[in-house]
Motif scaffolding. Structure first.
Motif, short mmCIF file in Angstrom:
data_model
loop_
_atom_site.label_atom_id
_atom_site.label_comp_id
_atom_site.label_asym_id
_atom_site.label_seq_id
_atom_site.Cartn_x
_atom_site.Cartn_y
_atom_site.Cartn_z
N PHE A 104 0.92 -1.09 0.09
CA PHE A 104 0.19 0.23 0.02
C PHE A 104 0.89 1.29 -0.05
N CYS A 108 1.59 4.08 -3.11
CA CYS A 108 1.15 5.34 -2.73
C CYS A 108 1.55 6.56 -3.49
N TYR A 109 0.75 7.11 -4.19
CA TYR A 109 1.08 8.36 -5.15
C TYR A 109 2.26 9.09 -4.61
N HIS A 149 -2.52 0.25 -6.49
CA HIS A 149 -2.99 0.87 -5.27
C HIS A 149 -4.25 0.95 -4.86
N CYS A 206 -6.05 9.09 1.17
CA CYS A 206 -5.53 8.62 -0.08
C CYS A 206 -6.21 9.06 -1.07
N HIS A 207 -5.46 9.34 -2.32
CA HIS A 207 -5.87 9.91 -3.61
C HIS A 207 -6.86 8.85 -4.15
N HIS A 240 -1.26 15.23 2.89
CA HIS A 240 -0.91 13.45 2.93
C HIS A 240 0.62 13.29 3.09
#
Ligand code: FES
Length: 272
Positions: A104, A108-109, A149, A206-207, A240
């Motif tokens: 995860f 992640c972006y 993701h 999260c995006h 974030h």
């Protein structure tokens, strides 16, 4: 109106730039921070011991599907280490579950942008020369796998509940004199609770979650709840990076705290 191409002065070549600021500080700091975490968490995951103390459970071992051989933590979902487990499997419960939060975070972006810059300099920073000429993008193998993701998000949401429950269990302590279980708050209770809160702050910003609750289309949902939840996630999403680093540091510290208490190096002070 006539348009004239304008060429800006630039230096080409790996790590060449005309920037005068200390652009390299951030990628180096990210490199060291992530490297330290990866080394420590890998070491801790392979230990298979000192992962619980009284009712505290290290977040690296939560959930504990099976206890390590010869260990009874009281946290295991399915009991002792199974006899059918092949001998080549490392005897550590963490290895069964750490892939989920690990992947995860890896996909992640925010972390992608961070380690693309700091680990393989692609690009290392704005207007700084890259060591390669090709552009991989994320539309081709292997980087296209980063799109998983959005699916790891569902597992990560489950982990919020699991770690919150473990923090709740940390409210109980064994009285060493009587052997009775009693209610109380220790430093470990606070450490595990902060861990669950920071993890929730990171995951709920999260995006992919923002996209999911916002209506899943290219425009924000008009449904009242859709807009409200979108705004909530957006609020966390704007921080974030902060939650990514705080939760990363704290989850490592929470494991270290439980480990030190389990080894008898630190005493878990009870506030009441
Ligand atoms: Fe960072 Fe999803 S984008 S957790």
């Amino acid at each position: 109106m006539t348009r004239m191409p304008v060429s800006l002065p630039q230096q080409t070549g790996a790590f060449k730039t005309m920037r005068r600021d200390a652009w390299y500080v951030q990628p180096v700091a990210v490199f060291l921070g992530l490297l330290f975490f990866v080394v420590y968490s890998t070491w801790a995951a392979f230990q298979g011991e000192y992962y619980f103390h009284d009712h505290y459970l290290s977040p690296f071992y939560a959930p504990t599907l099976w206890d390590a051989p010869g260990v009874d933590s009281g946290h295991s979902w399915f009991g002792p280490w199974p006899t059918w487990m092949p001998a080549w499997v490392p005897a550590s419960p963490a290895l069964f579950i750490l892939w989920a939060p690990g992947l995860f975070r890896f996909t992640c972006y925010y972390y992608r942008g961070a380690y693309y810059k700091s680990f393989w300099a692609d690009p290392v920073s704005c207007s700084v020369g890259e060591p390669r000429k090709s552009y991989w993008g994320e539309r081709w193998f292997p980087l296209i796998l980063q799109n998983l993701h959005r699916y790891f998000l569902y597992v990560a949401l489950l982990f919020i509940f699991i770690l919150s429950y473990d923090a709740f269990l940390g409210l109980w302590h064994t009285n060493e004199a009587t052997g009775e279980t009693e209610f109380g708050v220790g430093i470990g209770t606070i450490v595990l609770t902060v861990n669950a809160i920071l993890l929730a702050g990171y995951t709920l910003g999260c995006h992919s979650l923002r996209h999911l609750v916002g209506g899943k289309c290219d425009s924000v949902s008009n449904a009242p709840m859709g807009k409200k939840t979108y705004d909530c996630v957006s609020c966390l999403n704007s921080r974030h990076m902060l939650f990514a680093w705080m939760s990363l540091f704290w989850v490592g510290f929470a494991d270290f705290y439980v480990r030190m208490c389990a080894m008898g190096v630190w005493t878990d002070w009870r506030l009441f």
